[in-house]
Design an enzyme around this catalytic site. Structure first.
Site, PDB file in Angstrom:
ATOM      1  N   GLU A   1     -13.961 -45.029  28.397  1.00 37.18           N
ATOM      2  CA  GLU A   1     -14.104 -45.993  27.303  1.00 37.18           C
ATOM      3  C   GLU A   1     -13.544 -45.443  25.986  1.00 37.18           C
ATOM      4  O   GLU A   1     -14.156 -45.564  24.936  1.00 37.18           O
ATOM      5  CB  GLU A   1     -15.571 -46.406  27.138  1.00 37.18           C
ATOM      6  CG  GLU A   1     -16.088 -47.248  28.278  1.00 37.18           C
ATOM      7  CD  GLU A   1     -17.420 -47.904  27.981  1.00 37.18           C
ATOM      8  OE1 GLU A   1     -17.637 -49.048  28.430  1.00 37.18           O
ATOM      9  OE2 GLU A   1     -18.262 -47.285  27.295  1.00 37.18           O
TER      10      GLU A   1
ATOM     11  N   GLU B   1     -17.292 -50.959  35.579  1.00 41.19           N
ATOM     12  CA  GLU B   1     -18.731 -50.873  35.339  1.00 41.19           C
ATOM     13  C   GLU B   1     -19.259 -52.299  35.244  1.00 41.19           C
ATOM     14  O   GLU B   1     -19.176 -52.939  34.197  1.00 41.19           O
ATOM     15  CB  GLU B   1     -19.059 -50.113  34.046  1.00 41.19           C
ATOM     16  CG  GLU B   1     -18.854 -48.616  34.122  1.00 41.19           C
ATOM     17  CD  GLU B   1     -19.367 -47.893  32.880  1.00 41.19           C
ATOM     18  OE1 GLU B   1     -20.159 -48.487  32.115  1.00 41.19           O
ATOM     19  OE2 GLU B   1     -18.956 -46.736  32.672  1.00 41.19           O
TER      20      GLU B   1
END
Length: 578
Positions: A155, A229
């Protein structure tokens, strides 16, 4: 040897179309003797893959000191996954977030005061290079067989914009033998900043499936669609509530995702536990430490038992992939038993056995002391009697203050407390400040999170120029000397008791009437407890217990209303939102 390939129309494995149906399972949050059980339940769910982060800070606690044994035996975990016919998505960082201490970045990086983490800072990249070299030497035999893809950073789009940094990381991975596809993952709004040309982009979300996939396709016009995710729950923080998500709502979103032809990694199949001092924290203006349980309202609960969400997801997956018919059941639990803690050891009486003091003209940070987690005790002599005000520029994270061994107050980073008034009984009184690292920040720009008393520390506006700083990592308790628990203790104290168990099984340690501290069973650090909740029990893995006598040790930082704890057969993770 079949290898994962990225084609214009999706993934291919062994030159056949392949959809990744994966679930998150962090080996470092699960007792190693339970890895096989959790992996079997992944297969029985219908998964063909599992995903795991790799915590750099555990594997390399000191520069050049790489560990891959015991609970860190990643090659063994990969072997067990392969034995179940499962592939693995490996997420080595260097930064992992994961609600983990420091986002997985070793604390020793912070000993260099101006090092810039997650950047092209040559000092950081040199450390990453050495880490990846050691890690990939351990896992290289599994690349392309069990490990089918490796994540690049984590991320990054939520943190920075330097694609040259990502390119350097990719080059390091390739140099150290990673010859499987690389991928990045970002939340939909960050896909433009966190991606790298030539590397597969994936998105992270838990709802609004169509919008998430549309945004991913906007940044990546062809190739596989994947949610790396797929959030099906959330983590808990101290002082909050236990977060849950309706199983049917989560399963409905999974159905929508799979119906769109996308691949998925369910976050999480099994959350596990932040054993010991390993929880992270968040700081978006207010510091919030993460709880010990990482149950996450996942498909398998903290003890690895299937939940209603597991069954709901199993039904959805069966629409798109083969699902074994074998039944999945809960493990046996220990019958409830109360354990009297009949011995005690005053923390202040044990200091010589727990750590050596370092004398300096200011309090030393944990990182300067070469310490990762635990506590630091700061000591100095007070110059005069009477009213006095202690001020600390930064408290990281929670400071208990004592004068001549008597508690006079607490300063908490979470509450932005920096000053404390008290009365000194006589000149040359002893001031002690016990500071707890409650978890380094794991997300955002606050990850440069040094611990202890930082900046200027004054008494009545005057700088104190003589401090003893004593590391208390509490990584070994075998040198403690206990006596009977009859006398009162004003400050932090260890309590200890034993219990005989006929046959070990999973259990939950309840600390009703206790305030705040840590617990160990047979030397295994279960983690922190805190009366502010939400959780009021700590998970005890069956392999931690043994047939016969078992020893329970509790460090209570304040006081308890009962002299006992209890092993129970069910958890209490606290109230949920209506």
């Amino acid at each position: 040897m079949p290898r994962l390939e990225i084609a214009a129309d999706g993934f291919r494995l062994d030159d056949r179309p392949f959809r990744i149906i994966s679930g998150g399972l962090h080996y470092f949050r699960v007792h190693p003797e339970q890895w096989a059980d959790r992996l079997r339940k992944a297969r029985l769910l219908g998964l063909n893959t599992v995903e795991t982060y790799v915590p750099w800070n555990l594997h390399e606690p000191r520069p050049g000191e790489f560990h891959a044994d015991g609970g860190l035996d990643l090659p063994r975990f990969l072997d067990l996954a392969a034995a179940e016919g499962l592939h693995v998505l490996l997420r080595p960082g260097p930064y992992i977030c994961a609600e983990w201490e420091g986002g997985g970045l070793p604390s020793w990086l912070l000993a260099d005061h101006d090092m810039e983490l997650r950047s092209r800072d040559p000092r950081f990249m040199s450390a990453v290079d050495e880490y990846l070299e050691a890690l990939m030497e351990a896992v290289r035999p599994h690349l392309g067989t069990t490990v089918i893809a490796v994540q690049l950073e984590n991320e990054y789009g939520a943190y920075g914009t330097d694609t040259a940094y990502l390119a350097e990381l990719a080059e390091l991975l390739r140099r150290h033998g990673v010859d499987v596809p690389l991928f990045t993952c970002d939340q939909p709004a960050d896909l433009g900043r966190g991606g790298l040309d030539g590397v597969l982009r994936t998105a992270n979300f838990g709802s609004r499936v169509e919008a998430g996939l549309t945004e991913l396709r906007r940044h990546q016009p062809e190739g596989p669609l994947m949610c790396a995710e797929f959030w099906i729950g959330w983590f808990d923080r101290w002082g909050g509530v236990h977060v849950t998500r309706d199983p049917e709502d989560a399963a409905g979103n999974l159905d929508q995702l799979l119906a769109a032809g996308a691949s998925v990694n369910i976050y999480l199949l099994h959350g596990g536990t932040n054993f010991g001092f390993t929880n992270g924290a968040n700081d978006k203006g207010v510091y919030r430490p993460t709880a010990t349980s990482y149950d996450y309202d996942a498909l398998l609960d903290e003890a690895g038992d299937p939940t209603p969400k597991y069954e709901a997801f199993r039904k959805v997956i069966a629409k798109y992939a083969p699902v074994p018919e074998e039944e999945v059941s809960a493990a046996a639990k220990l019958a409830p038993v109360r354990v009297e803690l009949t011995e005690q050891a005053d923390l202040f009486d044990q200091l010589a056995e727990l750590g050596e003091p370092v004398l300096a003209d200011r309090p030393q940070t944990m990182e300067e002391l070469g310490q990762d987690v635990g506590f630091v005790l700061y000591e100095t002599v007070l110059p005069a009697a009477g009213p006095m005000v202690l001020r600390a520029e930064q408290v990281r994270d929670r400071a208990q203050v004592f004068v001549d061994g008597q508690p006079v107050g607490v300063l908490e980073r979470e509450n932005h407390q920096q000053a404390l008034a008290f009365t000194v009984p006589h000149p040359d009184s002893w001031l002690a400040v016990l500071v707890e690292n409650q978890g380094r920040v794991n997300y955002g720009r606050q990850i440069h999170d040094r611990k202890g008393l930082l900046g200027e520390v004054t008494l009545d506006g005057r700088t104190v120029s003589s401090w003893n700083s004593r590391s208390l990592p509490l990584d070994r308790l075998d040198a403690l000397t206990f006596d009977d628990a009859g006398r009162a203790v004003a400050g932090p104290a260890f309590r200890r008791g034993t219990v005989d168990i006929e046959e070990p099984a999973d259990a939950y340690l309840a600390l009703d009437g206790w305030t705040k501290g840590l617990t160990w069973i047979n030397g295994f650090a279960l983690g922190r407890y805190w009366s502010r909740g939400p959780q009021t029990t700590l998970y005890v893995p069956a392999p931690v217990l043994r047939a016969g006598r078992n020893e329970i040790t509790v460090l209570e930082l304040h006081a308890a209303t009962t002299p006992w704890v209890e092993l129970r057969d069910r958890p209490d993770l606290g109230p949920t939102e209506d």
